[in-house]
Write a protein that holds these residues in place. Structure first.
Motif, short mmCIF file in Angstrom:
data_model
loop_
_atom_site.label_atom_id
_atom_site.label_comp_id
_atom_site.label_asym_id
_atom_site.label_seq_id
_atom_site.Cartn_x
_atom_site.Cartn_y
_atom_site.Cartn_z
N GLY A 75 0.82 -1.21 0.00
CA GLY A 75 0.00 0.00 0.00
C GLY A 75 0.85 1.25 0.00
N ARG A 76 0.18 2.40 0.21
CA ARG A 76 0.87 3.67 0.10
C ARG A 76 1.84 3.92 1.24
NH1 ARG A 76 -4.17 4.22 -1.90
NH2 ARG A 76 -5.05 4.40 0.17
N LEU A 77 1.69 3.20 2.34
CA LEU A 77 2.57 3.42 3.50
C LEU A 77 3.66 2.37 3.62
CD1 LEU A 77 -0.14 4.39 6.17
CD2 LEU A 77 1.22 5.90 4.73
N SER A 78 3.74 1.46 2.64
CA SER A 78 4.70 0.35 2.76
C SER A 78 6.03 0.63 2.10
CB SER A 78 4.09 -0.93 2.16
OG SER A 78 3.87 -0.77 0.78
N GLU A 79 6.11 1.73 1.31
CA GLU A 79 7.37 2.08 0.65
C GLU A 79 7.63 3.57 0.79
OE1 GLU A 79 8.62 0.68 -3.13
OE2 GLU A 79 7.17 -0.94 -3.16
N GLY A 80 8.87 3.91 1.03
CA GLY A 80 9.28 5.30 1.01
C GLY A 80 8.89 6.11 2.24
N ILE A 81 8.20 5.50 3.19
CA ILE A 81 7.78 6.21 4.40
C ILE A 81 8.79 5.91 5.51
CG2 ILE A 81 5.95 6.58 6.08
CD1 ILE A 81 5.19 7.43 3.29
N ASN A 82 9.14 6.96 6.26
CA ASN A 82 10.15 6.85 7.31
C ASN A 82 9.47 6.75 8.67
OD1 ASN A 82 12.22 7.18 9.12
ND2 ASN A 82 13.19 8.86 8.04
N PHE A 83 9.44 5.54 9.24
CA PHE A 83 8.90 5.35 10.59
C PHE A 83 10.07 5.21 11.57
CE2 PHE A 83 5.30 3.54 8.06
CZ PHE A 83 4.36 4.49 8.42
N SER A 84 10.84 6.26 11.69
CA SER A 84 12.03 6.19 12.55
C SER A 84 11.66 6.50 14.00
CB SER A 84 13.09 7.18 12.08
OG SER A 84 12.61 8.50 12.16
N ASP A 85 12.53 6.08 14.91
CA ASP A 85 12.42 6.39 16.33
C ASP A 85 11.04 6.04 16.87
OD1 ASP A 85 15.09 7.35 16.40
OD2 ASP A 85 14.43 9.23 15.52
N LYS A 86 10.37 7.00 17.51
CA LYS A 86 9.09 6.72 18.17
C LYS A 86 7.99 6.31 17.20
CE LYS A 86 9.65 9.72 22.22
NZ LYS A 86 9.05 10.86 22.98
N LEU A 87 8.12 6.69 15.94
CA LEU A 87 7.07 6.36 14.97
C LEU A 87 7.05 4.88 14.61
CD1 LEU A 87 7.26 9.38 12.46
CD2 LEU A 87 5.61 9.01 14.30
N GLY A 88 8.13 4.17 14.90
CA GLY A 88 8.19 2.76 14.50
C GLY A 88 8.95 1.91 15.50
N ARG A 89 8.53 1.92 16.75
CA ARG A 89 9.19 1.04 17.74
C ARG A 89 8.82 -0.41 17.51
NH1 ARG A 89 13.22 3.83 18.58
NH2 ARG A 89 13.09 5.60 20.01
N GLY A 90 7.68 -0.64 16.88
CA GLY A 90 7.28 -2.00 16.55
C GLY A 90 6.71 -2.09 15.15
N VAL A 91 7.10 -3.14 14.41
CA VAL A 91 6.53 -3.42 13.09
C VAL A 91 5.96 -4.83 13.14
CG1 VAL A 91 6.98 -3.75 10.64
CG2 VAL A 91 8.08 -1.87 11.84
N LEU A 92 4.66 -4.95 12.88
CA LEU A 92 3.99 -6.25 12.89
C LEU A 92 3.60 -6.61 11.47
CD1 LEU A 92 1.45 -5.50 15.82
CD2 LEU A 92 3.89 -6.09 15.99
N TYR A 113 16.08 1.86 17.36
CA TYR A 113 15.85 0.48 17.83
C TYR A 113 14.38 0.15 17.62
CZ TYR A 113 14.22 2.81 22.11
OH TYR A 113 13.57 3.61 23.01
N ALA A 114 14.09 -1.15 17.41
CA ALA A 114 12.71 -1.55 17.14
C ALA A 114 12.57 -3.06 17.28
CB ALA A 114 12.30 -1.12 15.72
N ALA A 115 11.31 -3.48 17.39
CA ALA A 115 10.97 -4.90 17.41
C ALA A 115 10.20 -5.23 16.14
CB ALA A 115 10.13 -5.23 18.64
N ILE A 116 10.57 -6.33 15.49
CA ILE A 116 9.86 -6.82 14.31
C ILE A 116 9.15 -8.11 14.71
CG2 ILE A 116 10.06 -7.49 11.89
CD1 ILE A 116 11.15 -4.68 12.47
N VAL A 117 7.85 -8.18 14.52
CA VAL A 117 7.08 -9.38 14.87
C VAL A 117 6.41 -9.92 13.61
CG1 VAL A 117 5.32 -10.39 16.37
CG2 VAL A 117 6.68 -8.44 17.19
N LEU A 118 6.76 -11.14 13.24
CA LEU A 118 6.20 -11.80 12.05
C LEU A 118 5.12 -12.77 12.51
CD1 LEU A 118 9.64 -12.58 10.35
CD2 LEU A 118 8.18 -10.60 9.97
#
Length: 860
Positions: A719-736, A814-819
């Motif tokens: 989708g529109r948020l899956s490429e080119g968007i910067n979820f750095s620091d607090k915006l992306g502590r977790g990616v599910l 830093y971040a957590a990735i959960v698959l």
């Protein structure tokens, strides 16, 4: 040998590894695939590695041109030394004059900027242009006399082999790849024309602008050889001059046009065609575009060139220079190319041969770097694919017949023959498409070329002659011009005033583009019929990008594909560079700049309510699994601080999940409310057609995160948020990542793609076998099936890897990735993840909350 890469900062070890590997790959003239995660300074590594090589190469070429001088047998050695000194001084003088000129321009530009800040300075009005009137006589739209070279016995035109009659399309494609090696143009006397350049290509102009910003940070040593200790004062003078990086960014007419009446057309095709119309011989001199470069104003072109080269400029800067000098940047930029070291351009201008030829770009022995190359194969396919609707075919048929009736007494010779053929072909396409749409009950189906062109004597038409006629006669431009002229004339009579310029794509151009694609080799693409609420669509899709990219590889000295998430890489070797030997192709996957403790990657195979998370298409719709998913995400949001981004396989599934979560439970609450107790929910909708709406979602999410409440952003893979968007620091502590976003394997398009891969693989395995034993045939079939499955999985995992790359954007992040899916536990799937994710990957179920709690506590 260790190289000094002149990085503006102290590079990390992996950046040094990247730059060294890039340097060696270019020097060896290879194709290289480079994966370096976002946040590792990939752009600067590309710049410093490639430009360091280029300056070293130019230095070697300088010395080679001096050392290549030789004396006659009867000349003494001192004569040779004198000749070498004279040659050195001449080249050095030429270099010094250019750098001094550019230095003066930089100073003048600084003075100009200071003046611009003065609000009381007098402003200079920009001149406006006059466009061709719509009141031309009908004769303006007559076709010029046309004679096919092959029909009149004339010799084949030299520019390309594709002019030879009777060749198959695949043979033409093969011969065109060698175009220039036999018929190359005479070398110019311009010393700079044959200097090696770097072509840097990315998807969008915004990405090219970011690259230009990084380019401004870099300072490199001169390309002239180091001075000898006994150098005289004049030679030492050049050492004080800085050799700026000579950069040019190229764009389309739509980006670079400064003629307001043309630019206001808005549509790229309309702008291109109006630009060409204003240059036709039939247009009066005072009505042609006044911004076009002219020979009598060559000093303005040279001024444009030097001002563009004096500093690193992006597309907006170049457009502004054109406006200041009242010269078209699109055409004036061609004078700049020969002087450049690095040229940046978007995908379409590099990947289409016709676009390169329109810009007079040669890739011969130059270096090509393609950034954000994870979607390169899809980009090539999309650029060379085209669609046409049934309504467009009918409209173009009406326009063609109207034109033919109007000019029937003036259409002579070959024009009459070919216009009749075009009408017959378009008529057959329209009638057969209508018939096929009624025959096929499904909304999507594969159709055959023979079914589209049956009847009306279309099988008697020579497709290659007709293709050449459409390209050379400018029939589409003449017909569209006449139709627009007639409509405007009628509207003017009815309303008594002038009509506005058109802003839509001329229908016949779309139809012509579709006809031209039918000339592709049949095994490269496939035709599809789609029935939608908007009507019937006929689509040609390129399935095999190999030949369309091979001419770039064959011409260039070296080709570099770079991206943050290039894994899985096997597709490039198998389906884009299958003709290259392993010695010619190198792949590199570099780690992240973050320390290992800054990333945790977990596989979640079971939900907190006990459901097995296996989000295959047939099982993922169950209410119990969706409920368990919601409760599990609520638990994760309780331990992951700040912002969490969850990616779902599709918009349809996300909507289904939201509907289920909103249903009240037996106790009266809902899963949606349960999650919002931990973090407010923001979600992406498929109805957000405009980019501004996506920006609104991001703004809302950012505000909630910054407020301290945190937030959960629900998005879609691809989708529109899956490429080119910067979820750095607090915006992306977790990616599910919820499930695996496999495309619909039952769709006609994906059946065709997988079938094409299987067919190619089987043919490759059996190409040297005249009679194949049953066992060997069966073995080849199994291998081919596996190749198709691998291609299908790779497409899915590239999309997953792109989503993962939205987090961890710099060294201290830093971040957590959960698959979230049991299938991530299989080795085959894990091998398709980037190496920097795999090394941190652990499978978790019961202890995931404590593991994540401990991870984030260590970063407080």
């Amino acid at each position: 040998m260790a190289h000094q890469f002149h990085h503006p900062y102290t590079p990390y070890d992996i950046q040094l590894e990247f730059m060294s590997a890039l340097y060696d790959c270019i020097e060896a003239g290879k194709v290289g695939i480079f994966e370096s995660p976002t946040g590792t300074g990939k752009s600067l590594s590309l710049i410093c590695g490639a430009l360091t090589w280029l300056r070293d190469h130019k230095r070697k070429e300088f010395l080679k041109s001096i050392d290549g001088l030789s004396a006659d047998d009867d000349e003494p050695d001192w004569m040779l030394e004198y000749s070498k000194k004279e040659r050195t001084q001449a080249l050095t003088q030429k270099w010094r004059e250019l750098e001094e000129r550019l230095a003066r321009i930089r100073k003048e530009e600084e003075r100009r900027k200071k003046l611009a800040q003065n609000p009381h300075r007098p402003s200079k009005k920009q001149k406006t242009d006059i466009v061709a009137s719509n009141d031309e006589d009908d004769s303006f739209f007559e076709l010029d006399e046309y004679e096919s070279d092959t029909e009149t016995g004339k010799s084949v035109r030299i520019p390309g082999f594709s002019d030879i009659e009777g060749l198959s399309a695949s043979t033409v494609a093969l011969l065109d790849r060698f175009k220039g090696r036999v018929t190359g143009s005479k070398e110019s006397e311009n010393d700079n024309e044959n200097q090696t350049r770097i072509y840097y290509c990315s998807r969008t102009h915004s990405q090219l602008s970011q690259f230009a910003q990084e380019l401004r940070r870099v300072t490199l040593p001169s390309s002239l050889p180091p001075l000898q200790e006994n150098a005289d004062a004049e030679q030492k003078e050049h050492a004080e001059l800085e050799e700026v990086i000579k950069h040019l960014t190229l764009g389309s007419r739509k980006q670079l046009c400064i003629n307001p009446r043309v630019l206001n057309l808005g549509n790229a095709t309309a702008i291109n065609e109006r630009c060409m119309e204003l240059q036709q011989s039939g247009v009066a001199a005072d009505k042609k575009c006044s911004y076009l470069p002219r020979k009598e104003f060559e000093d303005v072109q040279l001024d444009f060139r030097d001002r563009v080269l004096s500093t690193v400029q992006d597309i907006e800067d170049i457009t502004q220079v054109g406006k200041q000098l009242s010269i078209c940047p699109y055409y004036a930029a061609r004078k700049v190319i020969d002087q450049c070291e690095i040229i940046t351009l978007p995908y379409p201008l590099l990947l289409q041969r016709s676009s390169r030829e329109a810009l007079d770009l040669s890739l011969r022995d130059h270096v090509v770097i393609i950034d954000e190359a994870h979607n390169l194969m899809d980009a090539i396919s999309n650029i060379h694919s085209v669609s046409v609707t049934l309504d467009q075919l009918r409209t173009s048929l009406f326009q063609l017949t109207t034109y033919a009736r109007k000019f029937q007494t003036r259409l002579k010779g070959k024009n009459r023959v070919y216009v009749t053929q075009v009408i017959r072909l378009v008529s057959a396409l329209a009638e057969n498409l209508q018939s096929l749409s009624q025959k096929h009950k499904s909304s999507e189906a594969v159709v055959q070329y023979s079914d589209l062109v049956s009847g009306k004597g279309v099988d008697q038409i020579n497709p290659y002659k007709l293709t050449r006629y459409l390209q050379e006669s400018k029939l589409a431009r003449k017909v569209d011009g006449y139709v627009e002229h007639a409509n405007n004339k009628n509207d003017k009579i009815a309303s008594g005033k002038e009509t506005r310029d058109k802003t839509t794509v001329p229908v016949l151009f779309q139809v012509q583009s579709f006809i031209l694609t039918l000339m592709n080799p049949s095994d490269e693409g496939q035709l599809f019929l789609n029935k939608t609420d908007g009507g019937v669509i006929l689509r040609y899709m390129l399935l095999d990008p190999t030949n369309h990219f091979r001419d770039i590889v064959d011409e260039a000295r070296a080709v570099i594909l770079a991206g943050g998430t290039m894994s899985p890489m096997s597709d490039y070797a198998d389906h884009l560079f299958s003709y290259l030997s392993s010695a010619k192709l190198d792949t590199f996957s570099f780690g992240h700049v973050i320390p290992p403790k800054n990333l945790t990657a977990r596989i979640l195979a079971k939900g907190v309510l006990g459901n097995d998370f296996n989000f295959i298409f047939d099982q993922r719709t169950s209410d119990s699994m969706i409920t368990d998913l919601g409760q599990t995400i609520a638990n994760l949001c309780a331990v992951i601080p700040d912002g969490v981004v969850a990616f779902f396989p599709s918009y349809d599934y996300l909507n289904q999940v939201l509907n289920t979560w909103r249903k009240p439970s037996k106790t009266g609450g809902s899963i949606f409310a349960e999650i919002e107790k931990r973090k407010p929910i923001v979600y992406e909708s498929n109805n957000q057609k405009k980019e501004s709406n996506t920006d609104d979602v991001l703004l809302e999410y950012s505000k909630k995160v910054e407020s301290g409440s945190g937030a959960l952003l629900l998005s879609v893979v691809g989708g529109r948020l899956s490429e080119g968007i910067n979820f750095s620091d607090k915006l992306g502590r977790g990616v599910l990542i919820v499930g695996l976003p496999f495309p619909n394997i039952h769709s006609a398009v994906w059946k065709a793609k997988i079938g094409h891969i299987e067919k190619q693989t089987f043919a490759k395995l059996t190409q040297n076998e005249s009679e194949l034993p049953v066992s060997k045939r069966r073995e080849a079939e199994i291998t081919a099936k596996a190749a198709g499955r691998d291609f299908f999985e790779n497409s899915c995992m590239r999309a997953v890897n792109q989503c993962i790359g939205r987090a961890i954007r710099h060294r201290n992040d830093y971040a957590a990735i959960v698959l979230i899916d049991r299938r991530y536990e299989t080795q085959r799937i894990q091998e398709k993840l980037p190496a920097w994710i795999r090394q941190s990957l652990v499978s978790s179920t019961s202890n995931i909350r404590e593991g994540l709690r401990s991870f984030f506590k260590s970063h407080q």
